[in-house]
Design a protein around this motif. Structure first.
Motif, short mmCIF file in Angstrom:
data_model
loop_
_atom_site.label_atom_id
_atom_site.label_comp_id
_atom_site.label_asym_id
_atom_site.label_seq_id
_atom_site.Cartn_x
_atom_site.Cartn_y
_atom_site.Cartn_z
N ILE A 12 4.22 -4.38 21.20
CA ILE A 12 4.25 -3.09 21.89
C ILE A 12 5.65 -2.51 21.74
O ILE A 12 6.64 -3.18 22.04
N VAL A 13 5.72 -1.28 21.26
CA VAL A 13 6.99 -0.63 20.99
C VAL A 13 6.94 0.77 21.58
O VAL A 13 5.90 1.41 21.59
N GLN A 14 8.08 1.21 22.07
CA GLN A 14 8.16 2.58 22.57
C GLN A 14 8.35 3.54 21.40
O GLN A 14 8.96 3.19 20.37
N LYS A 15 7.86 4.74 21.57
CA LYS A 15 8.02 5.78 20.55
C LYS A 15 9.50 5.91 20.19
O LYS A 15 10.37 5.97 21.08
N GLY A 16 9.76 5.94 18.88
CA GLY A 16 11.14 6.05 18.41
C GLY A 16 11.81 4.71 18.17
O GLY A 16 12.90 4.66 17.58
N GLY A 17 11.20 3.65 18.62
CA GLY A 17 11.78 2.32 18.45
C GLY A 17 11.49 1.72 17.08
O GLY A 17 10.84 2.34 16.23
N ILE A 18 11.98 0.50 16.85
CA ILE A 18 11.78 -0.19 15.58
C ILE A 18 10.74 -1.30 15.78
O ILE A 18 10.86 -2.12 16.70
N SER A 19 9.73 -1.30 14.92
CA SER A 19 8.72 -2.36 14.94
C SER A 19 9.04 -3.34 13.82
O SER A 19 9.30 -2.92 12.68
N ILE A 20 9.04 -4.63 14.12
CA ILE A 20 9.34 -5.66 13.13
C ILE A 20 8.24 -6.70 13.14
O ILE A 20 7.92 -7.27 14.19
N ILE A 21 7.65 -6.92 11.97
CA ILE A 21 6.59 -7.91 11.82
C ILE A 21 7.02 -8.88 10.72
O ILE A 21 7.52 -8.45 9.67
N ASN A 22 6.82 -10.17 10.95
CA ASN A 22 7.29 -11.19 10.03
C ASN A 22 6.15 -11.96 9.37
O ASN A 22 5.07 -12.12 9.95
N CYS A 23 6.44 -12.44 8.17
CA CYS A 23 5.42 -13.18 7.42
C CYS A 23 6.09 -14.30 6.63
O CYS A 23 7.21 -14.12 6.12
N ALA A 24 5.43 -15.44 6.54
CA ALA A 24 5.93 -16.57 5.77
C ALA A 24 4.82 -17.07 4.85
O ALA A 24 3.66 -17.13 5.26
N TYR A 25 5.21 -17.42 3.62
CA TYR A 25 4.21 -17.90 2.67
C TYR A 25 4.60 -19.28 2.19
O TYR A 25 5.74 -19.73 2.38
N GLU A 26 3.66 -19.98 1.55
CA GLU A 26 3.91 -21.36 1.14
C GLU A 26 4.06 -21.50 -0.38
O GLU A 26 4.87 -22.31 -0.84
N ASN A 27 3.29 -20.73 -1.11
CA ASN A 27 3.21 -20.95 -2.56
C ASN A 27 4.33 -20.22 -3.29
O ASN A 27 4.38 -18.99 -3.31
N THR A 28 5.23 -20.96 -3.91
CA THR A 28 6.35 -20.34 -4.62
C THR A 28 5.90 -19.59 -5.87
O THR A 28 6.68 -18.86 -6.47
N ALA A 29 4.66 -19.78 -6.26
CA ALA A 29 4.15 -19.07 -7.44
C ALA A 29 3.73 -17.64 -7.12
O ALA A 29 3.50 -16.83 -8.01
N PHE A 30 3.65 -17.32 -5.84
CA PHE A 30 3.27 -15.96 -5.46
C PHE A 30 4.32 -14.98 -5.98
O PHE A 30 5.53 -15.21 -5.88
N ASP A 31 3.85 -13.84 -6.50
CA ASP A 31 4.79 -12.86 -7.03
C ASP A 31 4.47 -11.43 -6.61
O ASP A 31 4.93 -10.47 -7.24
N TYR A 32 3.73 -11.31 -5.53
CA TYR A 32 3.35 -9.97 -5.07
C TYR A 32 3.13 -10.04 -3.57
O TYR A 32 2.39 -10.90 -3.09
N PHE A 33 3.80 -9.14 -2.83
CA PHE A 33 3.80 -9.23 -1.37
C PHE A 33 3.57 -7.84 -0.77
O PHE A 33 4.51 -7.08 -0.56
N PRO A 34 2.32 -7.52 -0.48
CA PRO A 34 2.02 -6.21 0.11
C PRO A 34 1.83 -6.28 1.62
O PRO A 34 1.58 -7.34 2.19
N TRP A 35 1.93 -5.12 2.23
CA TRP A 35 1.54 -4.95 3.62
C TRP A 35 0.40 -3.92 3.65
O TRP A 35 0.48 -2.88 3.02
N TYR A 36 -0.64 -4.26 4.43
CA TYR A 36 -1.78 -3.37 4.59
C TYR A 36 -1.86 -2.92 6.05
O TYR A 36 -1.53 -3.67 6.97
N GLN A 37 -2.34 -1.69 6.23
CA GLN A 37 -2.51 -1.10 7.56
C GLN A 37 -4.00 -0.86 7.78
O GLN A 37 -4.69 -0.34 6.88
N GLN A 38 -4.49 -1.25 8.95
CA GLN A 38 -5.91 -1.07 9.23
C GLN A 38 -6.11 -0.39 10.57
O GLN A 38 -5.63 -0.89 11.59
#
Lengths: 115, 117
Positions: A12-38
């Protein structure tokens, strides 16, 4: 299956504030990192994506920060607006020479921006 | 440009019944995906096609789920017999899928919501 761990589950963030979302992956072979909005009742839509050869990518109010050594990346939403209220998914995957890509999604973060 | 079309949008069935979902990808997209999204979770890949060939179906419960993509365009996903835990939204997505032309972006349909009673 390789996991992609996303946090927090909700934010929950107030209008005008900064939203921060974190993600961690395991496979070092991954070479593409998108964010999707739903939005409710809709399918996910690509918001922004990054490749591992850069540490940061910015598009408007949205920025991805990428830390290859830590196998982590994050989404920053600057000047958050009520219209940003949605569920956000990080994903990790690989681009194959055949032209297709395979993605694994995180569990999602439900963001609510209060006016 | 028309997006990914899916039908039906909603389906309610009894357990042990069968159900089929249809997907029409964006014209010219070689890669087609079926994802399962359980309430409160992220999309989970069930099966991925490149043209009409299967690229990955490692997480498809093959004893009850089947999918086909005839002629490399439309696709159907079938569940028979359905279980309570199959209640979810079934998302179809497509991407360009051609070498040197693949931005990596998946285009999702609005999904088919299945409720198994």
């Amino acid at each position: 299956q390789q996991q992609v761990k996303q946090s927090p589950q909700s934010l929950i963030v107030q209008k005008g504030g900064i939203s921060i979302i974190n993600c961690a992956y395991e496979n070092t072979a991954f070479d593409y990192f998108p964010w999707y909005q739903q939005f409710p009742g809709k399918g996910p839509a690509l918001l922004i994506a990054i490749r591992p050869d850069v540490s940061e990518k910015k598009e408007g109010r949205f920025t991805i920060s990428f830390n290859k050594s830590a196998k982590q990346f994050s989404l920053h939403i600057m000047d958050s607006q009520p219209g940003d209220s949605a569920t956000y998914f990080c994903a990790s995957g690989s681009m194959f020479s055949g032209g297709y890509n395979k993605l694994i999604f995180g569990a999602g973060t439900r963001l609510a921006v209060h006016p | 440009e028309a997006g990914v079309a899916q039908s039906p949008r909603y389906k309610i069935i009894e357990k042990r019944q069968s159900v089929a979902f249809w997907c029409n990808p964006i014209s010219g997209h070689a890669t087609l995906y079926w994802y399962q999204q359980i309430l409160g979770q992220g999309p989970k890949l069930l099966i991925q096609f490149q043209n009409n060939g299967v690229v990955d179906d490692s997480q498809l419960p093959k004893d009850r789920f089947s999918a086909e993509r005839l002629k490399g365009v439309d696709s159907t996903l079938k569940i028979q017999p359905a279980k309570l835990e199959d209640s979810a939204v079934y998302l179809c997505a497509s991407s360009l899928g051609y070498l040197n032309a693949n931005t990596g972006e998946l285009f999702f349909g609005e999904g088919s919501r299945l409720t198994v009673l």
